[in-house]
Design an enzyme around this catalytic site. Structure first.
Site, PDB file in Angstrom:
ATOM      1  N   ASP A  83       0.822  -1.213   0.000  1.00 35.46           N
ATOM      2  CA  ASP A  83       0.000   0.000   0.000  1.00 35.46           C
ATOM      3  C   ASP A  83       0.855   1.262   0.000  1.00 35.46           C
ATOM      4  O   ASP A  83       1.838   1.353   0.748  1.00 35.46           O
ATOM      5  CB  ASP A  83      -0.880   0.042   1.265  1.00 35.46           C
ATOM      6  CG  ASP A  83      -2.272  -0.497   1.024  1.00 35.46           C
ATOM      7  OD1 ASP A  83      -2.689  -0.599  -0.148  1.00 35.46           O
ATOM      8  OD2 ASP A  83      -2.953  -0.798   2.016  1.00 35.46           O
ATOM      9  N   GLU A 182     -14.058  -2.820  -1.544  1.00 35.96           N
ATOM     10  CA  GLU A 182     -14.252  -3.003  -0.091  1.00 35.96           C
ATOM     11  C   GLU A 182     -15.628  -2.533   0.354  1.00 35.96           C
ATOM     12  O   GLU A 182     -16.042  -1.399   0.059  1.00 35.96           O
ATOM     13  CB  GLU A 182     -13.148  -2.255   0.678  1.00 35.96           C
ATOM     14  CG  GLU A 182     -13.313  -2.432   2.197  1.00 35.96           C
ATOM     15  CD  GLU A 182     -12.090  -2.066   3.015  1.00 35.96           C
ATOM     16  OE1 GLU A 182     -11.040  -1.733   2.443  1.00 35.96           O
ATOM     17  OE2 GLU A 182     -12.203  -2.119   4.265  1.00 35.96           O
TER      18      GLU A 182
END
Ligand code: KIV
Length: 254
Positions: A83, A182
């Site tokens: 990330d 998500e």
């Protein structure tokens, strides 16, 4: 053979589910890799599960690099994706190139992930992929926007759903090799999965995605506050407590 972005796209075409989990250190990465996990994500959730921060916002690029390098030392087969942390890529395309470049050069990770699908992010993905840096997108609930969005499910209204579809399509067309979806409704995730030619990796997005990801601390039952959509497959917190108490008892008993 280490897993590549092309392999992941081929698996989508073959309907072969893609398995992903997060890791933040060497032994965990080794275990996940030996267990045959396809994508090991050094997620910025490590801010919460490994560093004790209340959100992902405080974790720095240097901290992500430190953890990602340890993860890469434990991995032979899986694709390691790291990330880009909050404010290491949103300022400008130049900042994103600099941060992503550091991750690739200093850790051995094979790709970066960034959050959001608004036009500036799409331009950033286009630039990064053009110069050879593979990018995974992330739309729906984006934890780096917690101060604006909270942790609630996204895409429930027609207009939100349309925006998320547009973001996913734009990220795909800009060159992303996969997209995390998500905490969005299952029907929306299925629609996006059918619409784009790159794999969707769901977390709290139903079973219509090309793959699934979980934060490994949630899967193991290490997290104190479990997200509503994450299934714990073990109560490791309890197992560790029992082991530690047994050791303490042995010491007390001489
Ligand atoms: O940081 C992370 O662990 C993630 C997953 C929730 C996909 O982005």
């Amino acid at each position: 053979m280490p897993i590549t972005t092309q392999q992941l796209i081929k698996w989508k075409q073959e309907n072969r589910p893609i398995i992903s989990l997060t890791a933040w250190d060497y032994p965990l990465a080794q275990i996940l890799d030996e267990a045959g996990i396809d994508i090991i994500l050094v997620g910025d959730s490590l801010a919460m599960v490994a560093l004790g921060y209340p959100t992902t916002l405080p974790v720095t690029l240097d901290q992500m690099i430190h953890h990602a390098a340890a993860v890469c030392r434990g991995v032979k087969q899986a694709m390691v994706v790291c990330d880009l942390p909050f404010l290491s890529y949103q300022e400008s395309v130049a900042q994103a190139i600099h941060s992503a470049g550091r991750i690739l050069k200093e850790t051995g990770a094979k790709a970066v992930k960034l959050e959001g699908g608004h036009p500036m992010m799409v331009e950033t993905v286009h630039k990064l992929t053009t110069i050879g840096i593979p990018v995974m997108g992330h739309v729906g609930l984006t934890p780096q926007s917690v101060l604006n969005l909270g942790y609630k499910q996204q895409g429930k209204t027609d207009s939100e759903a349309a925006r998320i579809i547009e973001e996913a399509v734009n990220l795909w067309q800009a060159g992303a090799f996969a997209i995390v979806l998500e905490h969005i409704p299952a029907q929306l995730a299925t629609e996006i999965t059918k619409k784009i030619a790159i794999p969707t990796i769901g977390i709290g997005a139903g079973n219509g995605c090309d793959g699934q990801v979980l934060v490994t601390a949630d899967l193991l039952g290490l997290t104190q506050k479990q997200p509503p959509f994450a299934k714990a497959y073990l109560n490791l917190r309890q197992l560790i407590t029992t082991a530690v108490q047994e050791f303490a008892a042995d010491v007390r008993n001489g």
